[in-house]
Motif scaffolding. Structure first.
Motif, mmCIF file in Angstrom:
data_model
loop_
_atom_site.group_PDB
_atom_site.id
_atom_site.type_symbol
_atom_site.label_atom_id
_atom_site.label_comp_id
_atom_site.label_asym_id
_atom_site.label_seq_id
_atom_site.Cartn_x
_atom_site.Cartn_y
_atom_site.Cartn_z
ATOM 1 N N PHE A 85 0.911 -1.322 0.152
ATOM 2 C CA PHE A 85 0.207 -0.067 0.534
ATOM 3 C C PHE A 85 0.507 1.313 0.238
ATOM 4 C CE2 PHE A 85 -2.195 2.991 2.486
ATOM 5 C CZ PHE A 85 -3.576 3.463 1.773
ATOM 6 N N TYR A 86 0.262 2.283 -1.439
ATOM 7 C CA TYR A 86 1.477 2.954 -1.003
ATOM 8 C C TYR A 86 1.116 5.121 -1.031
ATOM 9 C CZ TYR A 86 5.786 5.513 -3.923
ATOM 10 O OH TYR A 86 6.135 6.389 -4.717
ATOM 11 N N THR A 87 0.793 5.349 -0.318
ATOM 12 C CA THR A 87 0.255 6.676 -0.383
ATOM 13 C C THR A 87 0.856 7.675 0.074
ATOM 14 O OG1 THR A 87 -2.115 7.146 0.578
ATOM 15 C CG2 THR A 87 -0.411 6.689 1.963
ATOM 16 N N ALA A 88 0.451 9.599 -0.185
ATOM 17 C CA ALA A 88 0.886 10.532 0.814
ATOM 18 C C ALA A 88 1.345 10.183 2.140
ATOM 19 C CB ALA A 88 0.447 11.748 -0.496
ATOM 20 N N LEU A 103 4.784 -0.997 3.237
ATOM 21 C CA LEU A 103 3.612 0.467 3.332
ATOM 22 C C LEU A 103 4.494 1.308 2.904
ATOM 23 C CD1 LEU A 103 1.922 0.804 6.992
ATOM 24 C CD2 LEU A 103 0.763 0.118 4.168
ATOM 25 N N GLY A 104 4.096 2.272 1.675
ATOM 26 C CA GLY A 104 4.972 3.007 2.027
ATOM 27 C C GLY A 104 3.929 5.013 1.233
ATOM 28 N N THR A 105 5.297 5.359 1.646
ATOM 29 C CA THR A 105 4.582 7.124 0.813
ATOM 30 C C THR A 105 5.369 8.129 0.516
ATOM 31 O OG1 THR A 105 6.639 7.841 3.111
ATOM 32 C CG2 THR A 105 4.800 6.988 3.523
ATOM 33 N N PRO A 111 7.187 -2.885 7.288
ATOM 34 C CA PRO A 111 8.301 -1.543 6.842
ATOM 35 C C PRO A 111 8.103 -0.791 6.400
ATOM 36 C CG PRO A 111 8.832 -3.525 4.663
ATOM 37 C CD PRO A 111 7.366 -4.361 6.135
ATOM 38 N N ILE A 112 7.933 0.532 6.468
ATOM 39 C CA ILE A 112 7.842 1.218 5.803
ATOM 40 C C ILE A 112 8.751 2.386 4.195
ATOM 41 C CG2 ILE A 112 6.594 3.826 5.622
ATOM 42 C CD1 ILE A 112 5.818 3.291 8.297
ATOM 43 N N VAL A 113 8.574 1.802 3.470
ATOM 44 C CA VAL A 113 9.394 2.316 2.398
ATOM 45 C C VAL A 113 9.393 3.817 2.270
ATOM 46 C CG1 VAL A 113 10.221 0.690 1.087
ATOM 47 C CG2 VAL A 113 8.253 1.247 0.378
ATOM 48 N N ASP A 114 9.692 5.154 2.739
ATOM 49 C CA ASP A 114 9.566 6.595 2.364
ATOM 50 C C ASP A 114 10.907 6.338 1.264
ATOM 51 O OD1 ASP A 114 10.034 9.127 2.708
ATOM 52 O OD2 ASP A 114 10.769 9.675 3.851
ATOM 53 N N THR A 115 9.970 6.895 -0.129
ATOM 54 C CA THR A 115 10.150 6.756 -0.911
ATOM 55 C C THR A 115 10.913 8.519 -1.579
ATOM 56 O OG1 THR A 115 7.802 6.884 -2.456
ATOM 57 C CG2 THR A 115 9.406 4.338 -1.921
ATOM 58 N N TRP A 116 11.657 8.776 -2.211
ATOM 59 C CA TRP A 116 11.995 9.765 -2.560
ATOM 60 C C TRP A 116 11.863 9.955 -3.829
ATOM 61 C CZ3 TRP A 116 16.427 11.477 -4.820
ATOM 62 C CH2 TRP A 116 16.167 13.379 -5.690
ATOM 63 N N TRP A 117 11.724 10.742 -4.595
ATOM 64 C CA TRP A 117 11.606 11.320 -6.102
ATOM 65 C C TRP A 117 11.350 12.086 -6.029
ATOM 66 C CZ3 TRP A 117 8.125 9.130 -10.274
ATOM 67 C CH2 TRP A 117 7.169 8.566 -9.295
#
Ligand code: PRX
Length: 634
Positions: A340-343, A369-371, A394-400
């Motif tokens: 699940f990937y959100t903001a 989980l992702g943000t 885990p929460i993947v905090d994705t910078w891009w």
């Protein structure tokens, strides 16, 4: 059936990182071997950052949709490609297998051809989150045309600017948009925009609301009617690796949004590689990214990344709070969502609605989980970790960024150390560095600096549409031989990155990028306004809100009516996403003797930290600062 390029442990990550740093070409060539090419490349990467001129897999030929669709038919033909969840939970979800999606994309591709769309033409999509949007994206790519998706929250004016900049000859839209308990007239916005867009010859309209909008004879056609008779077979156009795949407009520090250009081969390789690794997608997983396809997140991680990996991707038409703030969690349980990937802004908004909404769902299926989109504050991170991830995910905090095409700095599923509010380590092949104001590299740890990237990666932007010089000035002229991200970042003692935020005149409102100059231009177009200056200030839910300082013409009543009129102008010029939260009327702006607005001062006032304004002696009129401080809207 995990792809060979999926990393299986932190140790393997470290190994791969080293390998990619020492031999980027060898590393990416091996990843690229996993795809279907009509012809392999003559060279893996040629580059110089002066012009800039970057080519990946030059000489190779491919079609990205053969990799998203055809390639999977033998082994995954009956696997679900897209699960579409409607706005209203009482309506039926739509499930499309890879075979069905392939057929629908071919039909749409044939329809585009029937209306004369050719390789290299630009097609604008202004649509709600319905399956036809993903289908249209792929159909456009299949025939070698270039898609330009415009987020359907933009106003007619903003849409027209984007259509004209790209000289699109077709627009695909819908009658209306279902969003929560509202319905938004999309076709009406398109009609208004097209009054000033002579390049557009055809408009295809998807029926989403059962309305009867104005249909212009010889220009507007109902999509559902037209597509019915189209053949379900369509040969994919053979593209060069460096042919344009899409344009996506994004805001910068100047007034005019720029069309970020991505190309076929490199984008494909990196979108697929990063998706598989960051989310650690396994063959039978169901993956859901809540973004809109109008933004880069939707392009790379709803459509291309998942489909390139043969994944099942959920597309959601609605909003997080309709019919209640448990909607995301209900959908997770309903479809058995695994990633699940959100903001952060969505997490904060739901957090504010209380825990009951999340606690009534099991969320058992979630593994990762992702943000994305903005820095996540510790409180929101913990809430997400505890209540959604049940402290086991885990929460993947994705910078891009739109410009990077894919995730650059992030954890890889459960293979990376967790550190709240830190994006973490760069993906293999990504070489971030921190530099000081002069561009000197800061090599130690426990430091802060400007975030740059010193080696090209396959999905980096190639240009800004129609204006390559702008691309050079914006990203490659600040520091020699580096891509400048516009972000500031910290690197901790373990080498993990924490993104602080923009250091340029860009603000991040609910994860959406807004150029201050763009909002100022909009405000200034109101007839009462003489001049304005816009800054961001910390906002509990949105991350940043827009604070506008406005000088009005003499005699203008500076009251709520004028404020409402100014807001209306911004909504008209850009759209609701750019609404200023606070408007302070001022008699002047703090300017240097050379006429430059000192935003630093305005930012401090808007943040409520005006006690410490630093040196104001270079101001033309220091008195104006006192007035501004006194008028602060808290
Ligand atoms: O400031 C960074 C912030 O969003 C900017 C990019 O915005 P956009 O091109 O609209 O793309 C958003 C989705 C990829 C960046 O320059 N940003 C994005 N992700 C993060 C972030 N800031 C902190 N942490 C993140 N994970």
């Amino acid at each position: 059936m995990q792809p060979k390029y999926q990393i299986q442990s932190f140790e393997e990550y470290q190994e791969k990182y080293k390998l990619a740093q020492e031999n980027p070409e060898g590393f990416w060539a091996e990843v690229a071997e996993e795809f279907q090419w009509r012809k392999k490349w003559d060279s893996v990467c040629q580059w110089e950052f002066k012009t800039p001129d970057v080519k990946w897999f030059d000489g190779a030929k491919l079609n990205i949709t053969e990799n998203c669709l055809d390639r999977h038919l033998a082994t995954r033909g009956n696997k679900l490609a897209i699960i579409w969840e409607p706005n209203d939970p009482r309506d039926r979800a739509i499930r499309l297998t890879y075979r069905e999606l392939h057929e629908k994309v071919c039909q749409m591709a044939n329809l585009l051809k029937k209306f004369g769309v050719k390789k290299g033409d630009r097609v604008c999509l202004y649509m709600p989150m319905v399956p036809e949007l993903a289908i249209a994206v792929l159909a456009i790519a299949r025939i070698g045309a270039i898609h330009s998706v415009v987020f359907a929250g933009f106003s007619a004016h903003a849409l027209a600017d984007r259509i004209n900049d790209a000289q699109c000859n077709m627009v695909i839209t819908s009658d209306g948009i279902n969003r929560g308990n509202k319905q938004i007239p999309a076709k009406r916005v398109v009609d208004e925009a097209l009054k000033t867009c002579p390049s557009v010859k055809t408009v295809l309209v998807k029926d989403c609301c059962g309305w009867t909008p104005h249909m212009e004879e010889g220009r507007d056609y109902w999509l559902d009617e037209e597509i019915e008779t189209m053949s379900r077979v369509c040969q994919a156009e053979v593209m060069d690796a460096e042919d344009l795949l899409f344009i996506l407009y994004t805001s910068g520090s100047t007034g005019k949004p720029k069309g970020v250009v991505h190309t076929c081969g490199g984008y494909m390789v990196y979108a697929a590689y990063s998706f598989s690794n960051v989310f650690q997608y396994q063959e039978s997983d169901v993956y859901w990214c809540t973004a809109d396809i109008g933004w880069i997140t939707g392009h790379s991680y709803i459509v291309y990344g998942p489909l390139l990996n043969g994944a099942t991707t959920v597309m959601f038409e609605g909003v997080p709070t309709f019919p209640d703030p448990g909607r995301f969690w209900q959908v997770c349980d309903k479809h058995g969502v695994n990633q699940f990937y959100t903001a952060p802004t969505a997490i904060r908004a739901l957090m504010a609605c209380g825990e009951d909404h999340v606690l009534s769902y099991s969320l058992d299926s979630i593994k990762v989980l992702g943000t994305v989109g903005e820095p996540i504050n510790e409180e929101a991170w913990r809430w997400y970790h505890i209540h959604v991830g049940k402290e086991k995910c885990p929460i993947v905090d994705t910078w891009w960024q739109t410009e990077t095409g894919g995730i650059m700095i992030s954890g890889l599923g459960n293979h990376s150390p967790l550190n709240p509010t830190h994006a973490g380590y760069p993906l293999p092949g990504i070489q971030p560095i921190l530099v000081d104001e002069k561009g000197n590299e800061i090599t130690e740890n426990e430091v802060e600096g400007l975030l740059c990237i010193k080696h090209p990666w396959p999905s980096m932007l190639r240009s800004t549409y129609g204006d390559h010089e702008r691309c050079r000035i914006t990203y490659f002229s600040h520091f020699e031989n580096m891509y400048f991200t516009g972000d500031g970042a910290k690197r901790d003692k373990n080498g993990m990155y924490r993104i602080i935020g923009r250091v340029d005149d860009v603000i991040n409102v609910s994860g959406h990028r807004m150029g201050t100059a763009e909002v100022e231009n909009a405000i200034n177009s109101n007839p009462h306004v003489v001049e304005s200056a816009v800054v961001g200030y910390p906002h509990d839910i949105k991350g940043q809100g827009i604070y506008a300082y406005v000088i009005t013409e003499e005699g203008c009543p500076n009251n709520e009516n004028t404020r409402a009129e100014i807001v209306e102008t911004v909504v008209h010029e850009i759209g609701k996403i750019a609404k200023p939260e606070k408007i302070q009327f001022v008699s002047g702006l703090p300017k240097t003797r050379s006429g430059k607005i000192m935003r630093r001062i305005l930012r401090k006032v808007a943040e409520g930290t005006a006690d410490n304004l630093g040196d104001t002696s270079t101001l033309l009129d220091p008195d104006v600062v006192e007035e501004i401080k006194n008028g602060y809207i808290g």
